[in-house]
Design a protein around this motif. Structure first.
Motif, PDB file in Angstrom:
ATOM      1  N   ALA A 177       8.276 -45.690  10.908  1.00 55.32           N
ATOM      2  CA  ALA A 177       7.896 -45.237   9.696  1.00 55.32           C
ATOM      3  C   ALA A 177       7.144 -46.514   8.788  1.00 55.32           C
ATOM      4  CB  ALA A 177       9.333 -45.143   8.948  1.00 55.32           C
ATOM      5  N   ARG A 199       7.891 -44.257   2.727  1.00 54.51           N
ATOM      6  CA  ARG A 199       6.701 -43.684   2.070  1.00 54.51           C
ATOM      7  C   ARG A 199       6.514 -44.159   0.777  1.00 54.51           C
ATOM      8  NH1 ARG A 199       5.201 -39.654  -1.252  1.00 54.51           N
ATOM      9  NH2 ARG A 199       7.104 -38.986  -1.473  1.00 54.51           N
ATOM     10  N   ASP A 245      13.264 -41.863   5.539  1.00 56.07           N
ATOM     11  CA  ASP A 245      11.555 -41.873   5.764  1.00 56.07           C
ATOM     12  C   ASP A 245      10.904 -41.416   4.572  1.00 56.07           C
ATOM     13  OD1 ASP A 245      10.039 -41.691   8.072  1.00 56.07           O
ATOM     14  OD2 ASP A 245       9.137 -40.033   6.976  1.00 56.07           O
ATOM     15  N   ASP A 246      11.330 -40.795   3.797  1.00 57.58           N
ATOM     16  CA  ASP A 246      10.426 -40.665   2.444  1.00 57.58           C
ATOM     17  C   ASP A 246      10.675 -41.929   1.631  1.00 57.58           C
ATOM     18  OD1 ASP A 246       8.777 -38.842   1.029  1.00 57.58           O
ATOM     19  OD2 ASP A 246      10.552 -39.134  -0.654  1.00 57.58           O
ATOM     20  N   GLN A 254       3.889 -46.916  -1.124  1.00 54.62           N
ATOM     21  CA  GLN A 254       3.017 -46.627  -2.181  1.00 54.62           C
ATOM     22  C   GLN A 254       3.307 -47.767  -3.128  1.00 54.62           C
ATOM     23  OE1 GLN A 254       4.006 -42.651  -3.618  1.00 54.62           O
ATOM     24  NE2 GLN A 254       2.627 -41.681  -2.155  1.00 54.62           N
ATOM     25  N   ARG A 261       3.705 -45.990   9.953  1.00 51.19           N
ATOM     26  CA  ARG A 261       3.008 -45.000   9.056  1.00 51.19           C
ATOM     27  C   ARG A 261       2.749 -45.224   7.769  1.00 51.19           C
ATOM     28  NH1 ARG A 261       6.987 -40.783   9.488  1.00 51.19           N
ATOM     29  NH2 ARG A 261       7.109 -41.407  11.743  1.00 51.19           N
ATOM     30  N   TRP A 262       3.631 -45.956   7.048  1.00 56.54           N
ATOM     31  CA  TRP A 262       3.719 -45.899   5.507  1.00 56.54           C
ATOM     32  C   TRP A 262       3.286 -47.349   5.041  1.00 56.54           C
ATOM     33  CZ3 TRP A 262       3.378 -41.134   4.331  1.00 56.54           C
ATOM     34  CH2 TRP A 262       4.067 -40.322   5.081  1.00 56.54           C
TER      35      TRP A 262
END
Lengths: 486, 486
Positions: free
Chosen positions: A384, A461, A457-458, A465, A387-388
């Protein structure tokens, strides 16, 4: 950076370089206003900041003077840096408490938590042990189980040392209310107010809190997230300052996750032996190893009883039970007496319940399951982050425990990230929690001790940001922060 | 009295009278040998004793000086007397520990014990509550029950205050590991090293230990075994010294058993209010009242949140559970944070188990039985003292709790009595445990918290014989002891 921070940093540099000597009177209000063209309140705020950093000290009706603690900074300009014993207290504590408080809300995604998920623990089996054994607790155990603690429990703990190949006399084991009490008692046992203690940077915030609470002074020894404690820096510190004790985490260090090699641990014990300095070894994550064996603690190489090895069941079995211990070597008697004076003893039914579980509950089986769950969660967290998170971010992949230390490539204000994250229902542990000087502004600690799911996971994310929106930390500008990491 | 004790007492008198001022250099070795015709080692031992009493202080390579702590003794020659913060530490502690240690042996008749018999407690019923509730503890309580503590338990405690007519907000209650932790946290919350704290004399030794451990200074306020704390002396102390906190026991005081009247408690709160000094109120025996009602604590008269009311279940229900609390008023937040820093939280299954018992277990019914058992035991102890103790002995007959304070008419060495009694399988709590200056050499505290039997009666008989054989205390000779009782 605000005007007063610029001013404070300028003067801090003068103190560190030695152009303002220890004991020297600081320039007067009038002088500074004239010299820097700033307002009176700017000078005040700058001085408060310098005071917080432990560099200056107010003397009633007489002004400010360069504090004795600044000597450490002066004689060793880069590192280690003397910690301000008292002035920083409120600051570190409030920071830590606000992070802990935020993690209390059940809706929050607990990436900043200090504990793994309680769902990973065999709470029902434990409850059975507790419920059964409490019915047979002897009424007289109230007296008999005063420190050092319940005998059956201490035997079980000694057996676990034996499993590592360490012959740990049960008589030197003192049962405490979690490792936190053990660490605090050890520190009290070997120091007096004003003494110097070596700690890690970044390191566990409870060490900072204890040092502040007990009016001690800290020398921060740099910890590299890959190789661990800087032994050369430690040797320098031991030569330069009257270090009375060290408080280090040798396995799966909090917050970096790094583990010292066996060679380094042996060298650490030798070095401290030569200087006759006791080691308070915080080893609460040791049982959570992903490789085959428990990485031997420094305690294993100690021949003189100078290592106080502290651990607990809070991170591996029963967080709420609050049972820890210390193998206190030659300090066992002193630690035991301090325990008697401050909390008398640990809860007796809980001690007997744990002893029963350790005998009959399948602790090793549970640990195997727990370790493989944590390892899988690490893999998910690792993916994760890839990815993020923004490019250039660095993070650790520890061999045990449940913390990842994450370093952002651009200067960011981790405190601001923490604040924003909370608004989005996510907690993180900001880097400044882990040092006296509130350094590591571009770092955070992430907890992967919770079963992986889409919500986590979110959260990663969203965090990715937010990082991109967060400004640089106010103090990470031109003038260097008091503690440099590498 | 040995030669060095005579010498030490002579010089102590000089210091107390002010003929040797604070900061003055003590006479040299040579001078004293010449003046008193004693050996070098006698002088050394006398100086060590004076140092232990906090009256002098060694300065490296320069000799001995009258210590700052002696100032209090000088400015107020009779009472209160300043406690030597650090130097007395080892002494008091060793004394207390040896007494506690002796009481641990199961064969010993525990007249010196600090606890009532565990046989008087509903341990089976409690075990049931604990066993049942632990099975339903939420895994998340680990986080939710961090200080201030389990909500159900705090509600139950608040209800008990309501029963006394005190509206105690549950938010100000912090659950601790017994009252001992509560008292220690309160002291830490309102003092800094070097501060002056008013304590009782005779008083609970844990207060002395805490004061020594935290590098505080003590002002001893005399307690009359019949009327209790001397408020005039307290007022004097408040006027003369910068007292930062008081640590008093208002109900069934340990060791005398005396209870302050409602008028005195009200006056105490008023007096402290005028001086803006917080009160740490130790009320662990309040529930053990022999008259109809709980004697209102000083907390009941506090309108400003300045009284920190500490209590526990250790003396009334569950000694080994180690659950106490403090109603910390305006200091609640600070106490809570200190708890987080030192022991994190109290054992969670134990908190929930107690909450369940308080709701469903019949606590009040148990208390009624316990009180009438204690009252009957008091009568038996009273009769045995009459029968076996030498004529002229005085003792208290308290309205609650389980301690009798006994004063022998002739000077005796209570420490020697303690030692002899242990040899005969009996423990007593010698008077010197209960004051900084180790006064009360002709006093002991007896515990009547154990169901009466022939063995206890016989222990009193043996004690009565031993008293007649014990010599006078070495320090109770010609030179007056540092603290005078009346």
């Amino acid at each position: 950076m605000t005007r007063y921070e610029v001013l404070a940093n300028t003067m801090a540099a003068q103190i560190r370089s030695g152009s303002l000597k220890v004991g020297a009177r600081m320039p007067s209000l009038r002088q500074i206003i004239a010299q820097h063209g700033v307002s009176q309140s700017t000078v005040f705020r700058a001085y408060y900041l310098l005071e917080e950093w432990g560099l200056i000290r107010a003397q009633e009706r007489s002004g400010y003077y360069v504090a004795p603690g600044a000597a450490v900074a002066q004689s060793h300009a880069q590192r280690p840096v003397a910690a301000p014993a008292e002035p920083a207290k409120v600051d570190i504590s409030n920071l830590v408490f606000s992070v802990l408080e935020a993690a209390k809300h059940p809706g929050i995604v607990p990436l900043g938590s200090a504990f793994p998920s309680p769902l990973l623990f065999p709470l029902q089996r434990l409850a059975r042990s507790l419920g059964q054994s409490v019915r047979f607790v002897s009424p007289w155990s109230t007296v008999a189980d005063l420190p050092p603690g319940n005998e059956a429990l201490r035997s079980q703990i000694a057996l676990r040392y034996l499993g590592m190949g360490i012959a740990q006399p049960a008589e030197e084991l003192v049962v405490t209310n979690g490792a936190l009490e053990a660490l605090n008692l050890c520190l009290m046992a070997v120091t007096r107010p004003g003494d110097v203690v070596a700690i890690e940077s970044p390191g566990f915030y409870a060490a900072l809190q204890a040092i502040e609470r007990l009016d001690l002074r800290a020398v921060e020894i740099p910890v590299d997230p890959r190789s661990g404690l800087d032994l050369d820096a430690l040797e320098q510190a031991l030569k330069n300052y009257p270090v009375r004790a060290c408080w280090f985490m040798t396995n799966f260090q909090n917050p970096t996750g790094v583990t010292l090699t066996v060679e380094k641990k042996r060298a650490l014990v030798d070095l401290l032996d030569r200087h006759d300095v006791p080691l308070i070894e915080d080893d609460v994550y040791g049982e959570l190893h992903f490789q085959a064996d428990y990485p031997l603690p420094a305690r294993a190489f100690d021949k003189r009883g100078m290592v106080m090895h502290c651990s607990s069941f809070s991170k591996t079995l029963a967080p709420g039970y609050r049972i820890g211990w210390v193998a206190a070597g030659k300090f066992a008697d002193k630690v035991q007496k301090l325990k008697l004076m401050t909390t008398l003893s640990s809860s007796i039914p809980v001690q007997t319940g744990l002893a029963d579980y350790l005998q009959h509950g399948g602790y090793d089986r549970h640990l195997r399951k727990l370790r493989s769950a944590l390892l899988a969660q690490l893999a998910s967290m690792d993916a994760a982050i890839r990815r993020w998170m923004p490019p250039g971010v660095k993070w650790t992949r520890p061999d045990g425990g449940y913390f990842i230390w994450l370093e952002f490539p651009e200067p960011i204000d981790a405190m601001e990230l923490h604040r924003l994250a909370i608004e989005h229902g996510i907690s993180v542990a900001p880097g400044p929690m882990f040092s006296v000087s509130h350094a590591f502004e571009n770092c955070i600690r992430l907890n992967f001790g919770h079963p992986w799911n889409a919500k986590i996971d979110d959260a990663l994310r969203v965090l990715g940001q937010l990082v991109r929106q967060v400004p640089a930390a106010p103090t990470s500008a031109s003038v260097s922060a008091p503690v440099k990491r590498r």
